[in-house]
Design a protein around this motif. Structure first.
Motif, PDB file in Angstrom:
ATOM      1  N   VAL B 294      38.489  39.663  39.824  1.00 30.40           N
ATOM      2  CA  VAL B 294      39.574  38.946  40.493  1.00 30.40           C
ATOM      3  C   VAL B 294      40.745  39.904  40.736  1.00 30.40           C
ATOM      4  O   VAL B 294      41.345  39.915  41.817  1.00 30.40           O
ATOM      5  CB  VAL B 294      40.015  37.738  39.652  1.00 30.40           C
ATOM      6  N   PHE B 295      41.044  40.745  39.729  1.00 35.32           N
ATOM      7  CA  PHE B 295      42.119  41.735  39.877  1.00 35.32           C
ATOM      8  C   PHE B 295      41.877  42.604  41.112  1.00 35.32           C
ATOM      9  O   PHE B 295      42.758  42.810  41.931  1.00 35.32           O
ATOM     10  CB  PHE B 295      42.177  42.677  38.655  1.00 35.32           C
ATOM     11  N   ILE B 296      40.670  43.123  41.186  1.00 37.48           N
ATOM     12  CA  ILE B 296      40.376  44.065  42.271  1.00 37.48           C
ATOM     13  C   ILE B 296      40.468  43.357  43.614  1.00 37.48           C
ATOM     14  O   ILE B 296      41.000  43.897  44.584  1.00 37.48           O
ATOM     15  CB  ILE B 296      38.992  44.709  42.066  1.00 37.48           C
ATOM     16  N   LEU B 297      39.971  42.127  43.657  1.00 41.23           N
ATOM     17  CA  LEU B 297      40.048  41.382  44.915  1.00 41.23           C
ATOM     18  C   LEU B 297      41.514  41.130  45.289  1.00 41.23           C
ATOM     19  O   LEU B 297      41.896  41.232  46.455  1.00 41.23           O
ATOM     20  CB  LEU B 297      39.289  40.057  44.792  1.00 41.23           C
ATOM     21  N   LEU B 298      42.318  40.832  44.278  1.00 41.16           N
ATOM     22  CA  LEU B 298      43.749  40.625  44.532  1.00 41.16           C
ATOM     23  C   LEU B 298      44.381  41.901  45.079  1.00 41.16           C
ATOM     24  O   LEU B 298      45.113  41.877  46.073  1.00 41.16           O
ATOM     25  CB  LEU B 298      44.467  40.251  43.230  1.00 41.16           C
TER      26      LEU B 298
END
Lengths: 229, 809
Positions: B294-298
């Motif tokens: 999720v972090f990377i997608l954010l």
């Protein structure tokens, strides 16, 4: 066609207030060719923007084709613009990512005209502006005069009742400039109302009437005989 | 209309190659990381989902208490299954698997191989787990004690392509009959299975199967439909204390608390279970990876927003023209949204290709067999479509809102759009950069802490020397009977420093048992680890005596009357100091003696420094070392540092002399330890990888923004240079803004990272202190990366000819 009364426009920044238009009243009749002149900063472009429904006045009335539009909604103004007004700018303002034909076609797309009819109309207007052979080129590949012809073609494609020209020859040499002025005159003779902002006394002579602005106020209006070169 | 939109979008993509590349590459990379993590997480969640009626199947496990410490263990005594089947009407079926740990020698004809992962189970195994059969059938498959059911791989290995049902196969020299072959593809079953044997084959005495104190069986129950498992669990716990305990002698009371664990939770929720044969995942790591995804997608999404709003500078004129011609704001928003969706689509397609390319490596790394076949999996295709639209719309919404809001009057007039228009998106862009960098700094800190703890696990002084120790179990009666001679010959091999035979080597299985301390005429029993050793154990393992002496073959009494303790045992048995422990009397109930009451009575002769014979997840336990040949099983051979190859060869030759029928199967002792931290090793690698991706993606965005900032301030830079500013001062001017953002990000990230890592470290009994330098390094690294990214653009802008910049205005 156009009737403005006591129009006011004020630009504000944090510290300074500038009155760009101060009690301007003006009427333009259907089929007229009006030139607006004045020194830099006199408010002529502001006036043109308001006439083109791109900007809102801070005071006064503005009737466009009989309807009050001084504070019309953005949606209504966009609607009027695309149906009735064509724009020609000093810097041409063509979209660089679109070809000549695509630029000219754009207003028809926003009007929801069908593809076949669009193609026909674009071909006709490009033919008329003698730029058909360049229809698949991008604006950067054209000369200034050619670009302005494309801009005029785009302005007239949906047969607007009013054409607003903001120093249309400002970026052109005199022969290209004359060509553009001839085009506008031709359109006017066909019944299109034209309001043009210009610095050039030469260009102004094409108009039926010259309105002179100074510091946001109309200082002089004079009718003149049709220009003959 | 859409044709026009996409045309413009496409031409914009091509025209602004750099920006398009940053946008697409960042998003594609982020999406790839997400897809890979998503596949992994999905795969982890699939365990045992294929088992019919799996929602009614539960495994028993128990919490054992020793002082304040709690230990969770999977195996329970055999009587649980018996009792639940008989006394609990809501229980439809029970099944037990015997806990046993050793590779067995499997033979068909001349082919001999050690095969691990054997399951020795009640004959109800296949009605509890309805696994698919390739040959034979589940019915009666485990009825006879000589039955065996093979996994497909094993069957193919020994019998080739033919159907082996009815054929003979030997396991540890015992002849068995193949009753069936399981269909392959059981990778999502929590039990690794190479073959299944009936419990009747183990020949366990009936009395032992009636024990409530023999924690040796993985026990499963299938509840009838509609049964509330919580109620059954509570009922079981009540039954044990109210019905079972009153029938047991005071010493044998059941103190552990037993629970029901749903089948679908076994794989992910048993990470801290002791003595568990199931293939373990770790829900903590699955959750951590999901967060990282999720972090990377954010981060990738924020890039998109940032780059697009920055780029709007160049699109402003187009917006003005379109509006002048009559485009409505809605039409413009639609145009820009379709552009982002198109851009996202390109990224998703790229990410799909990248994922397909990288999946084999991830499979190799995780030992999984995940597939990414879009054609075979329309749901996945749909998901990708949904991802495209959602990411496209969410990331495109704000830029579209900003762009479509431009006033034509303002943007058409001047060649360059002034900052005023963009001022209001400035805070957002800065906010997003702060979040991006906070996430990156958080990940860097975590990666550093995990790295430190993992190397601590691998390198901590364990209290003994684990290097160059060859380790293997004895095989065959001859070897076991003549273990002394075997050991002597091993010690003679050139290159062998010493050899020890026993049961209870570090990193291997150890036995827990009681030791009795007589005090004031009363015997008090303490639970301790029993290490059955010989006279060379301490020497072979390089352990350190801190009081007393080692066992000596010269003293006859050492075999039957001597004990050595570790430091923890000295404390727990109440002896105070190592010196005081010497000479203290101890008693031990001898194993496997004909007389169940026979006691070994002796004295403490020595104390060894504490040593870690289990993983560093476990606290040190009291350990008692004694000479007890009856339990001898494993062999440790310490090799000299040079010529390891020929020393191993020598050991093999001695082996062949004593046990020619069974091949030797050896490991090195340090491998046992490295094996313990495999999950942590993988976590470490994955963290590095994904932290790297997160930082890289974030930098792509920062690079784009720095380009934009330099562009935007061209005129300012030109004026400053004309007035005499140095290149250095201009680079500083442009970089300062971003460095401040990184600083803010670090301040946000530090406490979060500290909390997360502190929680992770708490699982280890032996852990590093929170390394404060990790925070410093993470902050500096983020600042350095930001500076390098921004600095390139800054230097470029600062070294440009100021005149050309000014003239362009």
């Amino acid at each position: 066609m156009i009737k403005i009364e006591n129009l006011e426009k004020i630009y504000r920044t944090d510290e300074v207030q500038t009155k760009a238009l101060n009690n301007v009243s003006l009427a333009v009749n259907e089929g007229e060719f009006v030139a607006i002149m004045g020194p830099s900063g006199c408010g002529k472009s502001t006036l043109l923007n308001i006439l083109g429904l791109l900007d809102e006045p801070d005071g006064g009335q503005f009737a466009f084709a009989g309807a009050e539009v001084a504070h019309a909604s953005e949606r209504r103004r966009a609607e009027l613009r695309k149906k009735h007004i064509g724009f020609v700018f000093q810097s041409f303002n063509l979209i660089e990512e679109l070809t000549v034909a695509e630029n000219v076609e754009l207003p028809l797309i926003y009007l929801g005209v069908g593809a076949a009819e669009r193609k026909e109309k674009v071909a006709a207007v490009l033919e008329k502006m003698q730029i058909m052979h360049r229809r698949n080129h991008f604006p950067q590949q054209l000369s200034g005069g050619q670009q302005q012809r494309v801009a005029v073609a785009r302005a007239v494609i949906n047969s607007p009742r009013l054409i607003l020209a903001d120093e249309p020859t400002g970026n052109l040499d005199s022969s290209n400039g004359n060509e553009v002025m001839e085009l506008l005159t031709e359109l006017n003779e066909g019944g299109t109302t034209i309001v043009m902002v210009t610095h050039s006394e030469h260009d102004a002579r094409y108009a039926h009437r010259v309105v002179r602005l100074l510091d946001g106020q109309v200082v002089l209006e004079n009718r003149q005989p049709a220009f003959s070169a | 209309m859409f044709k026009n939109y996409f045309l413009v979008a496409y031409r914009n993509l091509v025209r602004h190659k750099g920006f398009s590349f940053l946008n697409i590459a960042g998003l594609a990379l982020g999406l790839t990381a997400c897809l890979l993590i998503g596949l992994f997480v999905h795969d982890e969640l699939q365990f045992d989902k294929f088992v019919p009626q799996g929602d009614r199947i539960f495994r028993l496990y128990a919490d054992h208490f020793r002082g304040d410490a709690r230990e969770t263990a999977a195996p329970v005594p055999p009587m649980y299954a018996t009792t639940m089947k008989q006394e609990f009407p809501e229980v439809e079926q029970t099944m037990r698997i015997l806990m046993q740990a050793s590779n067995n020698l499997v033979e068909v004809g001349d082919k001999k191989l050690y095969v691990d992962n054997s399951v020795i189970a009640d004959s109800t195994f296949f009605s509890m787990f309805e696994l698919p059969f390739k040959y034979g059938s589940a019915e009666h498959a485990l009825d006879a004690p000589t039955s065996i059911v093979l996994a497909e791989d094993v069957a193919t290995n020994f019998f080739g392509k033919e159907n082996p049902v009815g054929k003979e196969i030997k396991v540890n020299k015992q002849s068995l009959l193949v009753k069936g072959v399981l269909r392959g593809g059981l990778s999502k079953f929590h039990l690794p299975i190479n073959y299944v044997l009936p419990l009747s084959a183990a020949g366990l005495p009936k009395e032992r199967m009636k024990k409530w104190g023999w924690h040796q069986f993985f026990t499963y129950v299938k509840l009838r439909p509609g049964t509330d498992a919580q109620q059954t669990q509570a009922k079981l716990q009540r039954y044990v204390t109210q019905v079972v305990n009153p029938t047991l002698p005071a010493d044998d009371q059941i103190k552990e608390v037993t629970y029901l664990q749903p089948l679908h939770q076994i794989h992910l929720y048993s990470a801290n279970f002791k003595y568990d044969m199931s293939t373990k995942g770790n829900i903590t790591y699955v959750k951590a990876l999901s967060f990282i995804a999720v972090f990377i997608l954010l981060i990738a999404g924020f890039n998109f927003v940032n780059l697009s709003t920055a780029k709007s500078l160049q699109r402003a004129k187009e917006v003005g023209i379109r509006k002048t011609i009559g485009a409505s704001r809605e039409q413009l928003m639609l145009q820009f949204l379709s552009e982002t969706v198109l851009l996202t689509l390109v990224s998703v397609v790229l990410a799909t290709v990248l994922t397909a390319l990288l999946l084999p490596s991830l499979n190799a790394f995780t030992g999984k067999t995940m597939t990414f076949d879009l054609l075979a999996n329309p749901a996945l295709l749909g998901l990708l479509g949904l991802l495209t639209v959602v990411v496209g719309l969410v990331a495109g919404f704000y830029p579209a809102l900003v762009l479509s809001g431009f006033q034509p009057v303002k943007v058409l007039k001047s060649a360059v759009v002034t900052d005023g228009v963009f001022g209001r998106v400035q805070w957002l862009r800065h906010g997003l950069i702060v979040v991006q960098f906070a996430l990156s700094v958080f990940l860097i800190v975590c990666a550093l802490v995990v790295f430190r703890q993992v190397s601590f696990l691998h390198n901590k002084d364990l209290g003994f020397n684990r290097d160059q120790i060859m380790f293997f179990p004895m095989r065959g009666d001859n070897m076991k009977e003549h273990y002394d001679a075997f050991k002597n010959e091993l010690a003679q091999v050139p290159g062998v420093a010493s050899a020890s035979i026993g049961y209870g080597f570090p990193g291997d299985q150890v036995a827990g048992d009681g030791i009795i301390v007589p005090k004031n005429g009363e015997d008090k029993e303490h639970g301790v680890t029993q290490l059955m050793v010989d006279y060379d154990y301490l020497k072979t393992l390089g352990m350190q005596l801190i009081a007393g002496r080692d066992f000596s073959p010269a003293l006859k009494t050492d075999k039957d009357q001597a004990f050595i303790l570790n430091e923890t045992a000295v404390k727990e048995l109440g002896f105070g100091t190592p010196e005081k422990a010497l000479g203290q009397p101890l008693k031990w109930k001898v194993w496997n003696d004909k007389n169940p009451d026979s006691l070994k009575v002796g004295k403490v002769i020595g104390v060894v420094k504490d040593f870690h014979y289990k993983s560093l997840y476990d606290r040190l336990e009291p350990a008692v070392l004694q000479i007890f040949p009856g339990a001898y099983w494993k062999v440790a051979v310490k090799l000299k540092a040079d010529n390891i190859g020929s020393s191993v060869e020598g050991v093999k030759q001695v082996w062949a002399k004593f046990s020619p029928d069974s091949p030797i199967e050896y490991k090195f002792l340090d491998d046992n330890f490295d094996q313990m931290y495999k999950a942590e090793d993988k976590l470490k690698s994955l963290l590095w990888l994904f932290t790297g991706i997160a930082i890289f993606v974030g930098c792509l965005g920062l690079f784009g923004l720095a380009t934009y900032a330099a562009e935007r301030r061209k005129k300012e830079i030109g004026i400053r240079k004309v007035l005499g500013a140095s290149v250095g001062s201009i680079v500083g001017l442009l970089s300062k803004e971003f460095l401040v953002l990184v600083l803010v990000a670090a301040v946000i990230a530090f406490p979060a990272a500290w909390l997360a890592m502190n929680r992770w470290l708490q699982d280890f009994a032996y852990r590093i202190d929170m390394p404060l330098w990790a925070f410093l390094v993470a902050g500096l690294a983020a600042a350095a990366v930001a500076f390098l990214t921004v600095g390139y653009q800054a230097v470029r802008a600062a070294t440009m000819n100021p005149v050309s910049n000014l003239r362009a205005q």
